[in-house]
Enzyme design. Structure first.
Site, PDB file in Angstrom:
ATOM      1  CG  HIS A  14     111.620 -26.292 -30.100  1.00  0.00           C
ATOM      2  ND1 HIS A  14     110.760 -27.118 -31.032  1.00  0.00           N
ATOM      3  CD2 HIS A  14     112.294 -27.021 -29.289  1.00  0.00           C
ATOM      4  CE1 HIS A  14     110.908 -28.256 -30.594  1.00  0.00           C
ATOM      5  NE2 HIS A  14     111.742 -28.438 -29.644  1.00  0.00           N
TER       6      HIS A  14
ATOM      7  CB  CYS B  78     107.901 -23.754 -32.743  1.00  0.00           C
ATOM      8  SG  CYS B  78     109.705 -24.179 -32.900  1.00  0.00           S
TER       9      CYS B  78
ATOM     10  CD  GLN C 291     104.686 -24.234   1.177  1.00  0.00           C
ATOM     11  OE1 GLN C 291     105.401 -25.168   1.145  1.00  0.00           O
ATOM     12  NE2 GLN C 291     104.876 -23.286  -0.020  1.00  0.00           N
TER      13      GLN C 291
ATOM     14  CB  CYS D   1     108.157 -29.035 -33.085  1.00  0.00           C
ATOM     15  SG  CYS D   1     107.635 -27.476 -32.200  1.00  0.00           S
TER      16      CYS D   1
ATOM     17  N   GLY E 148     105.862 -25.834  -1.897  1.00  0.00           N
ATOM     18  CA  GLY E 148     106.965 -26.577  -1.463  1.00  0.00           C
ATOM     19  C   GLY E 148     107.262 -27.764  -2.615  1.00  0.00           C
TER      20      GLY E 148
ATOM     21  CB  CYS F 167     110.391 -27.200 -35.624  1.00  0.00           C
ATOM     22  SG  CYS F 167     111.272 -27.556 -34.080  1.00  0.00           S
TER      23      CYS F 167
ATOM     24  CG  ASP G 107     104.957 -21.859 -12.566  1.00  0.00           C
ATOM     25  OD1 ASP G 107     104.288 -22.391 -11.502  1.00  0.00           O
ATOM     26  OD2 ASP G 107     106.346 -21.192 -12.203  1.00  0.00           O
TER      27      ASP G 107
ATOM     28  CG  ASP H 242     103.845 -19.690  -0.013  1.00  0.00           C
ATOM     29  OD1 ASP H 242     104.285 -18.569  -0.682  1.00  0.00           O
ATOM     30  OD2 ASP H 242     104.051 -20.613  -0.655  1.00  0.00           O
TER      31      ASP H 242
ATOM     32  CG  ASP I 261     105.196 -16.641  -6.952  1.00  0.00           C
ATOM     33  OD1 ASP I 261     104.349 -16.990  -5.959  1.00  0.00           O
ATOM     34  OD2 ASP I 261     106.362 -17.205  -6.970  1.00  0.00           O
ATOM     35  CB  SER I 262     102.756 -14.026  -2.879  1.00  0.00           C
ATOM     36  OG  SER I 262     103.505 -15.084  -2.541  1.00  0.00           O
ATOM     37  N   GLY I 263     105.844 -13.389  -3.992  1.00  0.00           N
ATOM     38  CA  GLY I 263     107.314 -13.107  -3.587  1.00  0.00           C
ATOM     39  C   GLY I 263     107.680 -14.123  -2.492  1.00  0.00           C
ATOM     40  N   GLY I 264     106.849 -14.841  -1.892  1.00  0.00           N
ATOM     41  CA  GLY I 264     107.254 -15.797  -0.818  1.00  0.00           C
ATOM     42  C   GLY I 264     108.398 -16.512  -0.994  1.00  0.00           C
ATOM     43  CG  PHE I 265     109.912 -19.867  -4.766  1.00  0.00           C
ATOM     44  CD1 PHE I 265     109.882 -21.266  -4.083  1.00  0.00           C
ATOM     45  CD2 PHE I 265     110.636 -19.539  -5.469  1.00  0.00           C
ATOM     46  CE1 PHE I 265     110.961 -22.026  -4.547  1.00  0.00           C
ATOM     47  CE2 PHE I 265     111.603 -20.503  -6.019  1.00  0.00           C
ATOM     48  CZ  PHE I 265     111.643 -21.592  -5.465  1.00  0.00           C
TER      49      PHE I 265
HETATM   50 ZN    ZN Z   1     109.566 -26.172 -32.663  1.00  0.00          ZN
END
Ligand code: ZN
Length: 380
Positions: free
Chosen positions: A332, A303, A186, A301, A213, A306, A263, A144, A90-94
């Site tokens: 998990h 994982c 945006q 699940c 945004g 689980c 993300d 941005d 990420d560019s850091g704008g946020f």
């Molecule tokens: Zn799990």
């Protein structure tokens, strides 16, 4: 770089493949967030076992700590954190617009005070691209202006103007070898602004497009609308990324609206509060209801948590503050998000996405209270 393999006849869902300098990413994809160079509480070996294809790093945070010189000396972010697969930064704008104290927005960036020690820093298109070049991410994001959802029309207008101008500046900066750059659209929930911003960015020919945004505190209908107002303008042959979203059910709905990449900090963040995602929604593993429940967090699940531990044991670990408890919940939750994407991809490939979407969203109850009631009724 991006191949569109299949589109869903019942919606705007797409199956794709993104080839980066560090490997192939199957889309739709969930990207785990490693803001500070680590997906919180999960090591890279576990991440790969969970099916994670790509992780995020963050320009703002990594630039402050450990600082660029350390990462440069380590040979880039992949080597520094020992993650051989793709990384998006990420560019850091946020962060500049949400975390830092802004001193002054200038034509070529923002002067701000660090959220950590108050030191005066400057980040703009040139700086953000330079940092991402040194980090060596596979996908860099443009710098941005990401205003809060409560901004006035005039503020949204100014943010879009800056975002378009800064995107053009970012486009001109040198990149790391094989590095892709994504533009960020945006414009809040303003149809004209979204269209104008998307068209201006597309004219600059980025490798992919993000819908920005969103995930800025707006209610869900507004978030869906921001995506719906942007998607029609995005080229079919480039990946689309909805930044910072969402819950599993929201991701299914956003895939149906044509989004390829996601993300979200939710899986690891809520794990640290004792919340687990299941196919039926999120539950608090600390709740008394699980005191003597010797089943897994989620029966569907696969994982490590689980397969090996019960709700009763995990509840105990969390209640006595054992690190293993929050590690296992992080494992998990991350697997749940990655697995939902695997199932979405399989459903689009098999032509069954419409049924999958209907069933998933109907079964998914996002509140604990309702879910506990359902679980009590359905599982006992
Ligand atoms: Zn799990």
């Amino acid at each position: 770089m991006f191949e569109l393999l299949k589109t869903d006849p019942s919606s705007n869902a797409r199956l794709g493949r993104l080839t980066t300098a560090h490997g192939v990413v199957d889309t739709p994809v969930f990207m785990s967030v490693g803001t500070q160079g680590s997906v919180k509480a999960i090591d890279p070996r576990e991440l790969r076992e969970l099916g994670t294809q790509i992780i995020l790093g963050n320009t703002y945070h990594l630039n402050i700590r450990p600082g660029l010189e350390i990462i440069r000396a380590a040979g880039g972010l992949h080597r520094f954190i020992n993650w051989p697969l793709p990384i998006l930064t990420d560019s850091g704008g946020f962060q500049v617009f949400s975390l830092a104290t802004i001193r002054k927005i200038q034509p070529h960036g923002v002067q701000f005070r660090s959220h950590l020690d108050g030191s005066l820093l400057f980040l703009g298109p040139k700086e953000a691209m330079e940092i991402q070049r040194i980090l060596g991410s596979d996908i860099a994001m443009v710098f941005d202006d990401c205003p809060p959802h409560t901004s006035t029309p005039r503020e949204f207008r100014a943010a879009v103007d800056r975002t378009m101008r800064w995107a053009a500046e970012c486009r001109e900066q040198p990149r790391a070898e094989g590095q892709m750059v994504f533009g960020i659209v945006q414009g809040g929930v303003n149809k004209e602004l979204r269209e104008e911003c998307a068209k201006a960015l597309i004219a600059l020919k980025f490798d992919g497009y993000a819908i920005g945004g969103v995930s800025v505190g707006e209610p869900e209908p507004e978030m869906m609308r921001a995506v719906e107002l942007t998607e029609p303008f995005l080229p079919a042959d480039r990946p689309r990324y909805a930044m910072g979203l969402g819950t599993p059910a929201q991701m299914v709905e956003l895939v149906a609206r044509g989004v390829d990449m996601f993300d979200c900090v939710l899986p690891t963040r809520v794990a640290r509060n004792g919340t687990a995602f299941t196919r039926k929604g999120s539950i608090s593993i600390k709740a008394g209801a699980w005191k003597s429940d010797f089943g897994p967090i989620d029966t569907t699940c696969d994982c490590f948590a689980c397969k090996n531990f019960t709700r009763a044991y995990l509840r105990h670990l969390l209640n006595v503050g054992e690190i293993l408890g929050l590690r296992m919940l992080s494992v998990h939750n991350t697997r749940m998000f990655v697995k939902v994407m695997e199932e979405i991809r399989a459903a689009i490939a098999n032509g069954t996405f419409a049924e999958f979407r209907k069933e998933f969203v109907a079964n998914y109850v996002p509140t604990q209270k309702v879910l506990l009631a359902r679980a009590a009724a359905a599982e006992r």
